[in-house]
Design a protein around this motif. Sequence first.
Motif, PDB file in Angstrom:
ATOM      1  N   ALA A   1       0.805  -1.222   0.000  1.00 24.53           N
ATOM      2  CA  ALA A   1       0.000   0.000   0.000  1.00 24.53           C
ATOM      3  C   ALA A   1       0.836   1.270   0.000  1.00 24.53           C
ATOM      4  O   ALA A   1       0.418   2.297  -0.522  1.00 24.53           O
ATOM      5  CB  ALA A   1      -0.947   0.014   1.198  1.00 24.53           C
ATOM      6  N   THR A   2       2.049   1.211   0.606  1.00 24.16           N
ATOM      7  CA  THR A   2       2.821   2.435   0.759  1.00 24.16           C
ATOM      8  C   THR A   2       4.283   2.082   0.976  1.00 24.16           C
ATOM      9  O   THR A   2       4.693   0.926   0.786  1.00 24.16           O
ATOM     10  CB  THR A   2       2.266   3.288   1.920  1.00 24.16           C
ATOM     11  OG1 THR A   2       2.905   4.568   1.919  1.00 24.16           O
ATOM     12  CG2 THR A   2       2.451   2.609   3.263  1.00 24.16           C
ATOM     13  N   THR A   3       5.086   3.041   1.415  1.00 24.81           N
ATOM     14  CA  THR A   3       6.517   2.839   1.594  1.00 24.81           C
ATOM     15  C   THR A   3       6.802   1.674   2.530  1.00 24.81           C
ATOM     16  O   THR A   3       6.267   1.616   3.644  1.00 24.81           O
ATOM     17  CB  THR A   3       7.157   4.122   2.154  1.00 24.81           C
ATOM     18  OG1 THR A   3       6.876   5.210   1.264  1.00 24.81           O
ATOM     19  CG2 THR A   3       8.654   3.966   2.299  1.00 24.81           C
ATOM     20  N   ASN A   4       7.652   0.767   2.106  1.00 24.00           N
ATOM     21  CA  ASN A   4       8.106  -0.368   2.913  1.00 24.00           C
ATOM     22  C   ASN A   4       6.946  -1.178   3.482  1.00 24.00           C
ATOM     23  O   ASN A   4       6.952  -1.565   4.651  1.00 24.00           O
ATOM     24  CB  ASN A   4       9.014   0.110   4.055  1.00 24.00           C
ATOM     25  CG  ASN A   4      10.257   0.819   3.555  1.00 24.00           C
ATOM     26  OD1 ASN A   4      10.650   0.662   2.406  1.00 24.00           O
ATOM     27  ND2 ASN A   4      10.870   1.616   4.400  1.00 24.00           N
ATOM     28  N   SER A   5       5.945  -1.449   2.658  1.00 23.36           N
ATOM     29  CA  SER A   5       4.785  -2.216   3.117  1.00 23.36           C
ATOM     30  C   SER A   5       4.701  -3.596   2.479  1.00 23.36           C
ATOM     31  O   SER A   5       3.666  -4.258   2.561  1.00 23.36           O
ATOM     32  CB  SER A   5       3.493  -1.445   2.827  1.00 23.36           C
ATOM     33  OG  SER A   5       3.328  -1.247   1.437  1.00 23.36           O
ATOM     34  N   ALA A   6       5.784  -4.057   1.869  1.00 20.70           N
ATOM     35  CA  ALA A   6       5.753  -5.343   1.170  1.00 20.70           C
ATOM     36  C   ALA A   6       5.476  -6.500   2.110  1.00 20.70           C
ATOM     37  O   ALA A   6       4.966  -7.546   1.689  1.00 20.70           O
ATOM     38  CB  ALA A   6       7.070  -5.567   0.430  1.00 20.70           C
ATOM     39  N   SER A   7       5.802  -6.343   3.392  1.00 27.41           N
ATOM     40  CA  SER A   7       5.580  -7.417   4.365  1.00 27.41           C
ATOM     41  C   SER A   7       4.192  -7.363   4.992  1.00 27.41           C
ATOM     42  O   SER A   7       3.912  -8.110   5.932  1.00 27.41           O
ATOM     43  CB  SER A   7       6.634  -7.339   5.476  1.00 27.41           C
ATOM     44  OG  SER A   7       7.942  -7.457   4.956  1.00 27.41           O
TER      45      SER A   7
ATOM     46  N   TYR B   1       3.529  14.756  -3.220  1.00 27.97           N
ATOM     47  CA  TYR B   1       3.034  13.396  -3.453  1.00 27.97           C
ATOM     48  C   TYR B   1       3.160  12.590  -2.171  1.00 27.97           C
ATOM     49  O   TYR B   1       4.233  12.503  -1.564  1.00 27.97           O
ATOM     50  CB  TYR B   1       3.824  12.719  -4.573  1.00 27.97           C
ATOM     51  CG  TYR B   1       3.497  11.250  -4.723  1.00 27.97           C
ATOM     52  CD1 TYR B   1       2.198  10.827  -4.987  1.00 27.97           C
ATOM     53  CD2 TYR B   1       4.493  10.286  -4.585  1.00 27.97           C
ATOM     54  CE1 TYR B   1       1.896   9.485  -5.107  1.00 27.97           C
ATOM     55  CE2 TYR B   1       4.201   8.937  -4.712  1.00 27.97           C
ATOM     56  CZ  TYR B   1       2.903   8.539  -4.973  1.00 27.97           C
ATOM     57  OH  TYR B   1       2.603   7.204  -5.081  1.00 27.97           O
ATOM     58  N   CYS B   2       2.052  12.006  -1.746  1.00 26.05           N
ATOM     59  CA  CYS B   2       1.993  11.240  -0.512  1.00 26.05           C
ATOM     60  C   CYS B   2       0.997  10.103  -0.718  1.00 26.05           C
ATOM     61  O   CYS B   2       0.233  10.085  -1.674  1.00 26.05           O
ATOM     62  CB  CYS B   2       1.563  12.123   0.658  1.00 26.05           C
ATOM     63  SG  CYS B   2      -0.012  12.993   0.353  1.00 26.05           S
ATOM     64  N   LEU B   3       1.021   9.161   0.209  1.00 32.24           N
ATOM     65  CA  LEU B   3       0.033   8.091   0.225  1.00 32.24           C
ATOM     66  C   LEU B   3      -0.570   7.993   1.618  1.00 32.24           C
ATOM     67  O   LEU B   3       0.184   7.930   2.604  1.00 32.24           O
ATOM     68  CB  LEU B   3       0.674   6.752  -0.175  1.00 32.24           C
ATOM     69  CG  LEU B   3       1.011   6.600  -1.657  1.00 32.24           C
ATOM     70  CD1 LEU B   3       1.779   5.294  -1.899  1.00 32.24           C
ATOM     71  CD2 LEU B   3      -0.239   6.635  -2.527  1.00 32.24           C
ATOM     72  N   PRO B   4      -1.890   7.989   1.730  1.00 29.30           N
ATOM     73  CA  PRO B   4      -2.850   8.135   0.638  1.00 29.30           C
ATOM     74  C   PRO B   4      -2.682   9.480  -0.072  1.00 29.30           C
ATOM     75  O   PRO B   4      -2.396  10.491   0.555  1.00 29.30           O
ATOM     76  CB  PRO B   4      -4.213   8.065   1.336  1.00 29.30           C
ATOM     77  CG  PRO B   4      -3.950   7.422   2.654  1.00 29.30           C
ATOM     78  CD  PRO B   4      -2.564   7.846   3.031  1.00 29.30           C
ATOM     79  N   VAL B   5      -2.896   9.449  -1.371  1.00 27.42           N
ATOM     80  CA  VAL B   5      -2.738  10.649  -2.168  1.00 27.42           C
ATOM     81  C   VAL B   5      -3.813  11.667  -1.806  1.00 27.42           C
ATOM     82  O   VAL B   5      -4.926  11.302  -1.411  1.00 27.42           O
ATOM     83  CB  VAL B   5      -2.797  10.290  -3.674  1.00 27.42           C
ATOM     84  CG1 VAL B   5      -4.174   9.833  -4.088  1.00 27.42           C
ATOM     85  CG2 VAL B   5      -2.291  11.427  -4.545  1.00 27.42           C
ATOM     86  N   ALA B   6      -3.479  12.949  -1.894  1.00 26.31           N
ATOM     87  CA  ALA B   6      -4.470  13.995  -1.634  1.00 26.31           C
ATOM     88  C   ALA B   6      -5.603  13.900  -2.659  1.00 26.31           C
ATOM     89  O   ALA B   6      -5.383  13.562  -3.820  1.00 26.31           O
ATOM     90  CB  ALA B   6      -3.816  15.369  -1.695  1.00 26.31           C
ATOM     91  N   LYS B   7      -6.814  14.236  -2.213  1.00 28.70           N
ATOM     92  CA  LYS B   7      -8.006  14.058  -3.044  1.00 28.70           C
ATOM     93  C   LYS B   7      -8.547  15.422  -3.511  1.00 28.70           C
ATOM     94  O   LYS B   7      -7.872  16.434  -3.445  1.00 28.70           O
ATOM     95  CB  LYS B   7      -9.071  13.309  -2.245  1.00 28.70           C
ATOM     96  CG  LYS B   7      -8.598  11.995  -1.607  1.00 28.70           C
ATOM     97  CD  LYS B   7      -8.114  10.985  -2.614  1.00 28.70           C
ATOM     98  CE  LYS B   7      -7.975   9.572  -2.022  1.00 28.70           C
ATOM     99  NZ  LYS B   7      -6.988   9.455  -0.958  1.00 28.70           N
ATOM    100  N   ARG B   8      -9.803  15.413  -3.957  1.00 25.69           N
ATOM    101  CA  ARG B   8     -10.454  16.642  -4.412  1.00 25.69           C
ATOM    102  C   ARG B   8     -10.585  17.649  -3.271  1.00 25.69           C
ATOM    103  O   ARG B   8     -10.543  17.301  -2.091  1.00 25.69           O
ATOM    104  CB  ARG B   8     -11.860  16.330  -4.944  1.00 25.69           C
ATOM    105  CG  ARG B   8     -11.923  15.530  -6.227  1.00 25.69           C
ATOM    106  CD  ARG B   8     -13.385  15.265  -6.589  1.00 25.69           C
ATOM    107  NE  ARG B   8     -13.517  14.473  -7.803  1.00 25.69           N
ATOM    108  CZ  ARG B   8     -13.578  14.972  -9.027  1.00 25.69           C
ATOM    109  NH1 ARG B   8     -13.532  16.296  -9.193  1.00 25.69           N
ATOM    110  NH2 ARG B   8     -13.698  14.196 -10.073  1.00 25.69           N
ATOM    111  N   GLU B   9     -10.831  18.909  -3.636  1.00 25.41           N
ATOM    112  CA  GLU B   9     -10.996  19.973  -2.659  1.00 25.41           C
ATOM    113  C   GLU B   9     -12.144  19.698  -1.713  1.00 25.41           C
ATOM    114  O   GLU B   9     -12.071  20.017  -0.506  1.00 25.41           O
ATOM    115  CB  GLU B   9     -11.196  21.311  -3.366  1.00 25.41           C
ATOM    116  CG  GLU B   9     -11.500  22.496  -2.457  1.00 25.41           C
ATOM    117  CD  GLU B   9     -10.361  22.854  -1.512  1.00 25.41           C
ATOM    118  OE1 GLU B   9     -10.573  23.728  -0.648  1.00 25.41           O
ATOM    119  OE2 GLU B   9      -9.253  22.270  -1.622  1.00 25.41           O
ATOM    120  N   GLU B  10     -13.215  19.092  -2.155  1.00 29.26           N
ATOM    121  CA  GLU B  10     -14.339  18.805  -1.260  1.00 29.26           C
ATOM    122  C   GLU B  10     -13.912  17.869  -0.126  1.00 29.26           C
ATOM    123  O   GLU B  10     -14.418  17.981   1.005  1.00 29.26           O
ATOM    124  CB  GLU B  10     -15.499  18.175  -2.025  1.00 29.26           C
ATOM    125  CG  GLU B  10     -15.217  16.800  -2.606  1.00 29.26           C
ATOM    126  CD  GLU B  10     -16.346  16.276  -3.460  1.00 29.26           C
ATOM    127  OE1 GLU B  10     -17.214  15.584  -2.900  1.00 29.26           O
ATOM    128  OE2 GLU B  10     -16.357  16.561  -4.679  1.00 29.26           O
TER     129      GLU B  10
END
Length: 345
Positions: free
Chosen positions: A105-111, A217-226
């Motif tokens: 899902a994100t950085t270093n999450s393979a395990s 850029y981040c995870l979870p990625v930023a979404k719409r303004e609403e």
Amino acid sequence: MTRITLPRPDDWHLHLRDGAMMRAVLPETTRDFARALIMPNLVPPVVTAAQATAYRDRILAAMPEGADFQPLMTLYLTEETEAADLRAAAESGLITAVKLYPAGATTNSASGVSDFTRVKPVLETMAEIGLPLCVHGEVTDPTVDIFDREAVFIDRVLDPIRREIAGLRVVMEHVTTRDAVDYVRAGGSDLAATITTHHLVINRNHILAGGIRPHYYCLPVAKREEHRRALVTAATSGEAAFFLGTDSAPHLDSAKLMPCGCAGCFTATNTLSILAEVFEAEGALERLEGFASRHGPGFYGLPVNEDRVTLEKGEPVSYPAAIATEDGPVTVFDPMMPLHWRVVA
């Protein structure tokens, strides 16, 4: 209002990394925060009590002289996690929570976890002893659009787990959508959410419009303004289910500025100034204390910090553009607005 004093805040979601990186970024947190929940996604991940003990000791050894800071340790949940080891770590006071990463899902999450049925006995033990589960709430199904992965996670994974395992205490970390805010509000006392500094400021246009900006850029990625507005409303509402978890995630600029760059925003340096600006804009400065200093300890069953911090409003504050490490710079999150609030005591 030009001066506010509040109990020293806590950060309920922090990445310190290890080694030279940790030594460089740790002072940026210890300057303003009393405690932080330390993420376990190192390489290799922190999956046992012995590894958590060793990591905590490295953090304490790296603390700046005179710093008063407590790292709150977590274990990385895998499909091989043993309930007995987890119980012993919790009952000894070593760990404060367990972290669930869906695999990939994100950085270093393979395990992380692919088959959630395999961790059910561990989750049942956690419910029994009241140990919180912190979740990175995104599915990794490649057929699901990246902007929908949080909402789909709630429906496919989180809600079924919570229905099946009564009493499991869950923190939805770094929520990014109105869907998550609404789910937390309806979830009862066993459910809470952290909200990051950067998700209160940026939407997906800041990453993509007019050119790609990798430092947003981040995870979870930023979404719409609403969705950003829903987060701001939740954070400034005074509702105890929402509290600060910066998800401050340092990466070397050389790792961010690549064809496949790393996800993460480094906000430890200027978080309190940004939060004061956001809360003031909403006419909610009096609620900053709850979000930053009280709601998190309340959920985790810990005392509010006795020490205080004071912020004053004045001329714009100047923060460094980057933090130097032995291996190169780490860019500090730029909120794209003047910051008039500074920590003075």
